[in-house]
Design an enzyme around this catalytic site. Sequence first.
Site, PDB file in Angstrom:
ATOM      1  N   ASN A 354       0.835  -1.194   0.000  1.00  0.00           N
ATOM      2  CA  ASN A 354       0.000   0.000   0.000  1.00  0.00           C
ATOM      3  C   ASN A 354       0.873   1.249   0.000  1.00  0.00           C
ATOM      4  OD1 ASN A 354      -2.008   2.069   1.625  1.00  0.00           O
ATOM      5  ND2 ASN A 354      -3.069   0.624   0.308  1.00  0.00           N
ATOM      6  N   GLY A 397      -2.238   1.699   4.743  1.00  0.00           N
ATOM      7  CA  GLY A 397      -0.936   2.304   4.566  1.00  0.00           C
ATOM      8  C   GLY A 397      -1.023   3.695   3.966  1.00  0.00           C
ATOM      9  N   ARG A 399      -1.189   4.883   0.942  1.00  0.00           N
ATOM     10  CA  ARG A 399      -2.212   5.143  -0.069  1.00  0.00           C
ATOM     11  C   ARG A 399      -3.593   5.246   0.568  1.00  0.00           C
ATOM     12  NH1 ARG A 399      -5.988   3.181  -3.859  1.00  0.00           N
ATOM     13  NH2 ARG A 399      -5.712   4.141  -5.913  1.00  0.00           N
ATOM     14  N   CYS A 400      -3.899   4.346   1.506  1.00  0.00           N
ATOM     15  CA  CYS A 400      -5.199   4.393   2.178  1.00  0.00           C
ATOM     16  C   CYS A 400      -5.424   5.721   2.883  1.00  0.00           C
ATOM     17  CB  CYS A 400      -5.309   3.266   3.206  1.00  0.00           C
ATOM     18  SG  CYS A 400      -5.426   1.613   2.513  1.00  0.00           S
ATOM     19  N   MET A 401      -4.359   6.303   3.417  1.00  0.00           N
ATOM     20  CA  MET A 401      -4.485   7.510   4.232  1.00  0.00           C
ATOM     21  C   MET A 401      -4.470   8.797   3.419  1.00  0.00           C
ATOM     22  SD  MET A 401      -2.176   6.691   7.618  1.00  0.00           S
ATOM     23  CE  MET A 401      -0.624   6.614   6.692  1.00  0.00           C
TER      24      MET A 401
END
Length: 410
Positions: A354, A397, A399-401
């Site tokens: 991620n 990770g 990218r998710c955030m």
Amino acid sequence: MSAPAAETAALGVTSEVGPLRTVVLHRPGAELRRLTPRNNDQLLFDGVPWVARAQEEHDAFAAALTGRGVEVLYLDRLLTEVLTSPEARGELITAAVDDPRLGATLTRAAAAHLAGLPPEDLAGALMAGLAHDELRGGRGLAYQVMDRHDFVVPPLPNLLFTRDSSVWVGDQVAITSLAMPARHRESTITRAIATYHPRFAGAEQLYDSSLEHLEGGDVLLLAPGVVAVGVGERTTPGGAERLARRVFARGLAHTVLVVPIAQERATMHLDTIATMVDVDAMVMYPAVADTLVAWTVTADAVPDDDDTTDLVVRGPAPFVVAAAEAMGIERLRVIDTGLDPVTAEREQWDDGNNTLALAPRLAVAYERNTVTNAALEAAGIEVVRIAGSELGSGRGGPRCMSCPVWRDPL
């Protein structure tokens, strides 16, 4: 407001790796302090994070972005600013108390309490929730039988993962339809920001939270005109189909790859197993690299309607093959998460796949995934390492955030 109207044109994302200019983050706050061993599973966290350390880690993440010239917009500030709009206030308060647990009397009392709060306090209550003992003038049978620690309005700790509740495709924003009950209300917040904040004035909305389940972590912009959509635990095939019709009708893409993924916690989104790190390369969990397939979806004719366009579906074919063909490249390079199965599984669980690309061959990654980061560097990818011991407790990770709202075109 955060930005003058003159800046509103600087919006749009056509790839995963175009130089990142503006991103929306959410600094963890009081909503994470609501997590306990009693409720963390229900609220989709694998543990109870140390909030002060999570904030330190997030501040370092944001500093790594701003140090590379990326403008960071904070979700809580955007929300506070839109709550000066009576229309936004009304919509968000209505959504917050739209809960059959409450009953009519408690619903009215909670709505009246929220309506009396100034914008900053209201934003805090919408994000961190409203506990039984925090409600002034609480009444009604539901209120009387509640435990004093129960929530009238539940908290939203997953706001940390700004990628999921909205995603930009070209110059349009998809307000997504989140699958898990604990996250439904997040989309009402991102919709209000996209609708009422002057920074996003005039941007068309591509998708709506009332439609089939679709989450931003499952949407990867592999190349200009090529969108991959994972279907599994969070995004349904119906959501992928709806998105395909809409991006074709609006000229935002020519090909959508629909990629089935395992319906498991460790692989909840497509971006938990694969993310782009260069125009022709992605980091991928090796356990799925040889088995991941894709259906290639295109429009039957020049589309002219969002939801009735006839689709052509081909496949399945190996994902890396279908992706390369759609992207118009000879092959898609794959960088493995780990060199042995145990390390690969550990680093996949710790969001080794991620990554957030800041530009071609430049990516942010959790420092703990040492083997994956070494493999990325051996493949010519510069890695910006950040700490994530506490941030990762929600299984997400870099990218998710992050929700990019402006990348330079490739």
